[in-house]
Design an enzyme around this catalytic site. Structure first.
Site, PDB file in Angstrom:
ATOM      1  N   ASN A   1       0.875  -1.174   0.000  1.00  9.69           N
ATOM      2  CA  ASN A   1       0.000   0.000   0.000  1.00  9.69           C
ATOM      3  C   ASN A   1       0.912   1.224   0.000  1.00  9.69           C
ATOM      4  O   ASN A   1       1.446   1.613   1.031  1.00  9.69           O
ATOM      5  CB  ASN A   1      -0.895  -0.046   1.258  1.00  9.69           C
ATOM      6  CG  ASN A   1      -1.868   1.118   1.330  1.00  9.69           C
ATOM      7  OD1 ASN A   1      -1.778   2.077   0.578  1.00  9.69           O
ATOM      8  ND2 ASN A   1      -2.797   1.041   2.265  1.00  9.69           N
TER       9      ASN A   1
ATOM     10  N   ARG B   1      -2.570  -1.886  -3.479  1.00 13.35           N
ATOM     11  CA  ARG B   1      -3.748  -1.026  -3.348  1.00 13.35           C
ATOM     12  C   ARG B   1      -3.612   0.119  -4.351  1.00 13.35           C
ATOM     13  O   ARG B   1      -2.597   0.814  -4.367  1.00 13.35           O
ATOM     14  CB  ARG B   1      -3.831  -0.442  -1.940  1.00 13.35           C
ATOM     15  CG  ARG B   1      -5.020   0.488  -1.774  1.00 13.35           C
ATOM     16  CD  ARG B   1      -5.012   1.215  -0.445  1.00 13.35           C
ATOM     17  NE  ARG B   1      -6.225   2.033  -0.324  1.00 13.35           N
ATOM     18  CZ  ARG B   1      -6.342   3.066   0.505  1.00 13.35           C
ATOM     19  NH1 ARG B   1      -5.357   3.401   1.300  1.00 13.35           N
ATOM     20  NH2 ARG B   1      -7.464   3.750   0.547  1.00 13.35           N
TER      21      ARG B   1
ATOM     22  N   HIS C   1     -12.517   3.200  -0.386  1.00 14.59           N
ATOM     23  CA  HIS C   1     -12.508   2.245   0.728  1.00 14.59           C
ATOM     24  C   HIS C   1     -13.273   0.974   0.365  1.00 14.59           C
ATOM     25  O   HIS C   1     -13.747   0.248   1.248  1.00 14.59           O
ATOM     26  CB  HIS C   1     -13.144   2.827   2.010  1.00 14.59           C
ATOM     27  CG  HIS C   1     -12.380   3.952   2.635  1.00 14.59           C
ATOM     28  ND1 HIS C   1     -12.995   5.054   3.173  1.00 14.59           N
ATOM     29  CD2 HIS C   1     -11.057   4.154   2.807  1.00 14.59           C
ATOM     30  CE1 HIS C   1     -12.081   5.878   3.656  1.00 14.59           C
ATOM     31  NE2 HIS C   1     -10.884   5.357   3.427  1.00 14.59           N
TER      32      HIS C   1
ATOM     33  N   ARG D   1     -10.147  16.214   6.452  1.00 20.02           N
ATOM     34  CA  ARG D   1     -11.003  16.557   5.308  1.00 20.02           C
ATOM     35  C   ARG D   1     -12.388  16.980   5.779  1.00 20.02           C
ATOM     36  O   ARG D   1     -12.942  16.370   6.690  1.00 20.02           O
ATOM     37  CB  ARG D   1     -11.133  15.348   4.370  1.00 20.02           C
ATOM     38  CG  ARG D   1      -9.846  15.019   3.626  1.00 20.02           C
ATOM     39  CD  ARG D   1      -9.933  13.690   2.879  1.00 20.02           C
ATOM     40  NE  ARG D   1      -8.953  12.747   3.390  1.00 20.02           N
ATOM     41  CZ  ARG D   1      -8.887  11.456   3.051  1.00 20.02           C
ATOM     42  NH1 ARG D   1      -9.756  10.945   2.196  1.00 20.02           N
ATOM     43  NH2 ARG D   1      -7.952  10.687   3.565  1.00 20.02           N
TER      44      ARG D   1
ATOM     45  N   GLU E   1      -7.859  -4.597   5.194  1.00 23.16           N
ATOM     46  CA  GLU E   1      -7.718  -4.321   3.765  1.00 23.16           C
ATOM     47  C   GLU E   1      -6.582  -5.142   3.145  1.00 23.16           C
ATOM     48  O   GLU E   1      -6.683  -5.612   2.022  1.00 23.16           O
ATOM     49  CB  GLU E   1      -7.471  -2.824   3.552  1.00 23.16           C
ATOM     50  CG  GLU E   1      -8.708  -1.990   3.815  1.00 23.16           C
ATOM     51  CD  GLU E   1      -8.412  -0.522   4.080  1.00 23.16           C
ATOM     52  OE1 GLU E   1      -7.888  -0.210   5.167  1.00 23.16           O
ATOM     53  OE2 GLU E   1      -8.688   0.305   3.198  1.00 23.16           O
TER      54      GLU E   1
HETATM   55  C1  LIG Z   1      -9.295   6.782  -0.181  1.00 29.20           C
HETATM   56  C2  LIG Z   1      -8.946   7.203   1.208  1.00 29.20           C
HETATM   57  O1  LIG Z   1      -9.500   8.125   1.750  1.00 29.20           O
HETATM   58  O2  LIG Z   1      -8.028   6.485   1.800  1.00 29.20           O
HETATM   59  P1  LIG Z   1      -7.450   6.719   3.278  1.00 29.20           P
HETATM   60  O3  LIG Z   1      -8.562   6.494   4.244  1.00 29.20           O
HETATM   61  O4  LIG Z   1      -6.375   5.659   3.364  1.00 29.20           O
HETATM   62  O5  LIG Z   1      -6.933   8.126   3.330  1.00 29.20           O
HETATM   63 MG   LIG Z   2      -6.389   1.762   7.384  1.00 25.87          MG
END
Ligand SMILES: CC(=O)OP(=O)(O)O
Ligand SMILES: [Mg+2]
Ligand SMILES: Nc1ncnc2c1ncn2[C@@H]1O[C@H](COP(=O)(O)OP(=O)(O)O)[C@@H](O)[C@H]1O
Length: 413
Positions: free
Chosen positions: A19, A102, A191, A252, A395
């Protein structure tokens, strides 16, 4: 039997799972049939002066930490190979038959795990326009791994693949159709590897076929997303064209009125790049409560920090809104499933997210919710109409399983 072993193919093959992020390389050497991780590790701070390696061997309960210098992903692979050579297990004795990667953005092109060849790499590169933070690093990892393991097949497992079953009504944005089509603007969802694994593991835990179940899976990690899973298929998910939409996350914002961007551009003079950074890296619980890590935020809230309390309230309020929306889309909810770092560990997030849902048949058992365990478990009360579960995600194991299915498909009976 663990969820890992129950869903694994019958072979003693070993798969290396990679990953690659922009500044880190996470890896695991996995024996899918036994549900066993032989080694797991992390090379962090790629491209910086002060790189760091952690290499773990679960069977020995051993962990090795080292300062390393890693200018790029290729160097990170050399560091990883060095860790196997120095600390084991031996890659000669446990030679991977394939490497699973990934890849975050597969667009509408990739809906299943895919053997990597030149064309696939061109496509992953091209899809970087839709995932500038993720795909370039994923591709760099693939190329470095091909260099380190030239003899074995490499398989790309896409975060977006599981959501390719979403209907157009769920994945279309209400903007000009031609413009959207030209620039591939639509919801893809992310995800997916985790949502696929967890929804299947939840069905195994309940002892019911996944085909019969309607579930809401809440993947709450650094990134966070909700997924409505009907009969084992994703029918709706909260992340969109990029992993920015939906739930409140560590840094975010999740959902926001797009007009806020116009306003901040016109009134506060923020550029597009500054707005991008604001929403992706400086918002979420960090922006609201001053901490990106849920443990730190919860400690601050416990100590009476009003900003931290508000951040927790906004975070869980958003989750509750999605639960309501997805219950309506599914028509019936058999299980709500919490997973990933926050979902598996934070009793307060689970409690606040489900507060007030008693009228919809969701009854949490306070003691079960507070219990600490690494295993899949039920946290709803016995008389709850909706099962509420905590199911640890995996994952890497799911990537290993899917990789094996591509390179060594089970014989058709
Ligand atoms: C796609 C994504 O948000 O991945 P992560 O949760 O690993 O930042
Ligand atoms: Mg994780
Ligand atoms: N015991 C805990 N209580 C609350 N939050 C936790 C706990 N352990 C981990 N977390 C949170 O989980 C998040 C990381 O989740 P994880 O799934 O590991 O993220 P990712 O894989 O996306 O990097 C962090 O916000 C961290 O604070």
């Amino acid at each position: 039997m663990s969820a890992r072993a129950a869903s694994a193919p019958d072979t003693d093959a070993v798969v290396l799972v990679v990953n690659s992020g922009s500044s880190s390389l996470k890896y695991q050497l996995i024996e899918p049939a036994a549900g066993r991780t032989l080694a797991a590790g992390l090379v962090e701070r790629i491209g910086m002066e002060d790189g760091h390696l952690q290499h773990r061997i679960p069977a020995d309960d051993a962990s090795f930490d080292e300062a390393v210098v890693v200018p790029d992903h290729e160097a990170a692979f050399r560091v990883m190979l060095g860790a196997f050579a120095a600390h084991g297990p031996s890659l000669d004795e446990h030679a991977p038959i394939a490497v699973g990667h990934r890849v975050v953005q597969g667009g509408a092109r990739f809906f299943e795990p895919t053997l990597v060849d030149r064309l696939v790499k061109i496509n992953i590169d091209e899809l970087s326009a839709l995932a500038p933070l993720h795909n370039p690093a994923n591709l760099a990892g693939i190329e470095a791994a091909e260099h380190a393991f030239p003899e074995v097949p490499h398989v790309a497992v896409f975060d977006t693949a599981f959501h390719q079953t979403m209907p157009p009504a769920a994945y279309s944005y209400a903007i000009d159709r031609a413009l959207a089509a030209k620039h591939r603007v639509r919801r893809y969802g992310f995800h997916g590897t985790s949502h696929a694994y967890v929804s299947r593991a939840a069905a195994e835990f309940l002892g019911r076929p996944v085909e019969e179940l309607r579930q809401i899976v809440l993947h709450l990690g650094n990134g966070a997303s909700a997924c409505a899973v009907s009969g084992g298929r994703s029918v709706e998910t909260s992340m969109g064209m990029t992993p920015l939409e939906g739930l409140v996350m560590g840094t975010r914002s999740g959902d926001i009125d797009p007009a806020v961007l116009f306003h901040l551009h016109r009134r506060a003079g923020l550029s597009v790049d500054e707005l991008d950074r604001l929403l992706n890296s400086e918002s979420g619980i960090l922006g609201l409560g001053g901490h990106r890590d849920m443990r730190d935020l919860t400690h601050a809230a416990d100590a009476g920090d009003a900003d931290a309390v508000l951040a927790l309230e906004v975070y869980t309020h958003r989750i509750r809104s999605y639960i309501g929306a997805y219950a309506a889309q599914l028509g019936r909810v058999d299980a709500i499933v919490f997973t990933a770092g926050v979902g598996e560990n934070s009793a307060i997030v689970r409690e606040w997210s489900l507060a007030g849902l008693e009228g919809f048949g969701v009854l949490l058992d306070a003691d079960r919710n507070r219990e600490r365990s690494q295993a899949a478990r039920r946290i709803s009360a016995d008389d709850s109409r909706v099962e509420v579960l905590v199911v640890p995600t995996d994952e890497e194991f799911e990537i290993a399983r899917q990789t094996l299915a591509v390179v060594a498909p089970p014989p058709v009976e």
